[in-house]
Structure formats: C-alpha cells, structure tokens
Design an enzyme around this catalytic site. Structure first.
Site, PDB file in Angstrom:
ATOM      1  N   TYR A  96       0.827  -1.207   0.000  1.00  0.00           N
ATOM      2  CA  TYR A  96       0.000   0.000   0.000  1.00  0.00           C
ATOM      3  C   TYR A  96       0.863   1.259   0.000  1.00  0.00           C
ATOM      4  CZ  TYR A  96      -4.378   2.492   1.210  1.00  0.00           C
ATOM      5  OH  TYR A  96      -5.500   3.291   1.212  1.00  0.00           O
ATOM      6  N   SER A 154       0.840  -8.027   1.481  1.00  0.00           N
ATOM      7  CA  SER A 154       0.016  -6.965   2.036  1.00  0.00           C
ATOM      8  C   SER A 154      -0.981  -6.497   0.975  1.00  0.00           C
ATOM      9  CB  SER A 154       0.890  -5.837   2.574  1.00  0.00           C
ATOM     10  OG  SER A 154       0.143  -4.979   3.418  1.00  0.00           O
ATOM     11  N   ASP A 208       0.417 -10.549  13.421  1.00  0.00           N
ATOM     12  CA  ASP A 208       0.157  -9.418  12.522  1.00  0.00           C
ATOM     13  C   ASP A 208      -1.021  -8.592  13.039  1.00  0.00           C
ATOM     14  OD1 ASP A 208      -0.320  -7.681  10.399  1.00  0.00           O
ATOM     15  OD2 ASP A 208       0.038  -9.207   8.877  1.00  0.00           O
ATOM     16  N   HIS A 235       3.589  -8.064  10.654  1.00  0.00           N
ATOM     17  CA  HIS A 235       3.517  -7.578   9.277  1.00  0.00           C
ATOM     18  C   HIS A 235       4.909  -7.121   8.877  1.00  0.00           C
ATOM     19  CE1 HIS A 235       0.504  -6.649   6.204  1.00  0.00           C
ATOM     20  NE2 HIS A 235       1.237  -5.604   5.873  1.00  0.00           N
TER      21      HIS A 235
END
Length: 322
Positions: A92, A183, A273, A302
């Site tokens: 992202y 992700s 995560d 993460h």
C-alpha cells in the site's frame, strides 16, 4: 498463540464478519466485461536500464476511466518458445520496486510484470473524480458515489487487465501465469486470480483488504486501515450509515471474491500481525475452493517473513510445468 486474535483452530474455520452484497457476482461480471471491451493501447518502451540476460520495458496500458497504468516488464533474451509469466503487486502506497529485484524470475526463464497501482507511489495515473477524502483513503475513496466509483474496484480491474495483456504477448504462455505479492500486493494477487480465472498459481502473503468489519471490530482500524476510522469520525460520527458503508465496501472485500479463484494458492500468515490481522486474512483464504496451502509464522507480524521468497520461487517452479 497471539492473544489479540482467534486461536488457530478457529482461524481455520472463520468465514468473515463483513457483509457480502447480494449482487457481487453480477457486479464483477459486468465490470470485467466492460474492462475487456476497452482498447488497452499497450506500449512497450525499452527501459533506460538494461541487463546482460534480460530485456526491460516500461509497459503502459489504458485502464478503466481512461487512466494510463504503468508496469515494469522484463523478459529473458533469446526466447525460443512461449515462457511462463509472473505478475507482481506491491504494498500500500509503494510502487513496483527496483528493476534488478525482478531478475531472479528472468534468470529462471520467466517474464515478469510488476504493476504500479494508480494513485500511489509509482508512475500510473489516477483519473478518479469523486467526492470525499483523497488523503490516506484509497479504501474509502469513491464510497459516497457508490460501488462503481470505488478506487479499488478500478485497481482490481487493472490487475486482471494486466494479466490479459501479459497473456496476449507472443512470448508468454497464457496457461502458465502466477500472481504474487504481499500486504496490498497479496490482496491484489488474490484479486487478479479471482477476476482472471486463467491464472494458474497465486502466492500472496498477509493480504490486505480483507474483512473490513472484523478489522474495525478489533479496534485495529489504524495504520493501513486508519481511513476506516477516520471515515466514520468525519462522515458518520453516530454510525447511522454503518451497514451501508460496510455493504458498499463488500464489493472490494477480497473475502467476497476469493470464491472465484481457480488458481492453486500458497499463502503465508504471520500470527502476530496487527496490521492485517490473521482472522481477516483467513476470511479470504477459507473461502478459496481451489487447491490451497498456508504457512504460519507464529512469532512474526507484518514484516519480512524469513524464507518466504524462496518458498514462493520453489512453489511456482514446481507447479508451472516449466
């Protein structure tokens, strides 16, 4: 096991909290048909950076709403027959990464296309004209204009369009394509496989964009999901439209389209995560009916998962019939 999420036995049976719109299949079938009717106006421009064993190109195509989408495309030199391909998606806000990072695939005999998501850190255009937030807000961007205006609807379609373009190239064998990423990239790899059934293999790790209401209920609507919290705080402070909001987000919830995946899927999940919590990931994974397997990293969040990149290479090399 992590105390903030379900135990592993429940993770493996969890089917999600967010709603699924009744017309989800018709919505995506219509949008895929409209995307395939476009003239993509593909351009392959040699990159300024070249390599002894690889040809590198700036790949451009026209996506939905007329946006010009960019991807890095590399292929081996001296191709004598159609070769397998990899489609790679980034995290992202990031971009398609360094050219040299792709060479391990080229050296294994693959073509690779790595897409820049529109409106993020790369060279793709964002042609959206919508109401509301554009700062830290790609999940909710367009939500007040209805599901067809959602930015991630367009990005999901970009993934499938790039797959179609790769399959159309003379040097690529359309029956031997893999989608990968982590992700947001993991979510887009799943979206690509869901919207383009010819994808043979899919290898995501800790996918984003899954089970929004679960993330919200866990009070983890922060970091990558912060825009969910901010949307309610700014636009619906009394939560009067909560049901409508989550139903609209259901059109771009990976768990609601993962049932369409036909690719053999190999996924990684870090059980610590708190960016993309394990339960949200499992909401998507558990709805995949195709052959699948998942690797757990009990002590990892993460972050980089040791050995995962090598596992992905071996997974794809061992199943691609190269």
């Amino acid at each position: 096991m992590p105390a903030f999420d379900f135990p592993i036995e429940k993770l493996q049976n969890y089917m999600g909290s967010s709603p699924c719109p009744d017309d989800i299949d018709q919505f995506w079938d219509r949008n895929i048909a409209e995307m395939k009717a476009l003239d993509p106006q593909v351009e392959l421009i040699p990159s300024k950076l070249q390599f002894p064993n690889a040809q590198a190109f700036e790949l451009y195509f026209t996506g939905v709403d007329g946006a010009r989408i960019h991807a890095k495309y590399l292929r081996p030199k001296n191709i004598s027959k159609p070769i397998p391909g990899v489609i790679e998606f980034h995290g992202y806000g990031y971009h398609s990464g360094e050219w040299s990072e792709k060479l391990s695939w080229v050296n294994s005999g693959f073509a690779i296309a790595s897409m820049d998501c529109r409106g993020q850190g790369g060279n793709s255009q964002d042609s959206s004209s919508v109401l509301g937030n554009t700062l830290k807000g790609h999940i909710i961007r367009g939500i007040d204009s209805g599901p067809d205006a959602l930015l991630f609807k367009k990005i999901f379609l970009d993934t499938a369009q790039l797959a179609n373009i790769l399959m159309s190239l003379d040097e690529v064998d359309e029956t031997r394509l893999a989608a990968i990423g982590g992700s947001q990239g993991g979510a887009l790899a799943l979206a690509c496989a869901a919207l383009e059934p010819k994808i043979k293999l899919c290898a995501p790790h800790y996918p984003f964009l899954c089970d929004y209401q679960r993330v919200w209920n866990m009070d983890l609507d922060q970091n990558a999901y912060e825009e969910l919290r901010n949307y309610f705080r700014y636009h619906d402070p009394l939560h009067q439209r909560k049901e409508q909001v989550f139903n609209t987000l259901g059109y771009i919830d990976i768990q609601n389209i993962s049932k369409r995946i036909k690719a053999k899927t190999f996924m990684a999940c870090g059980l610590m995560d708190q960016i993309c919590p394990p339960s949200s990931q499992h909401a998507a994974y558990n709805k995949i009916s195709a052959e699948k397997d998942i690797v757990y990293y009990p002590d990892f969040a993460h972050e980089r998962l040791p050995g995962w990149a090598d596992k992905v290479h071996q997974f794809i090399l061992s199943h691609i019939d190269y």
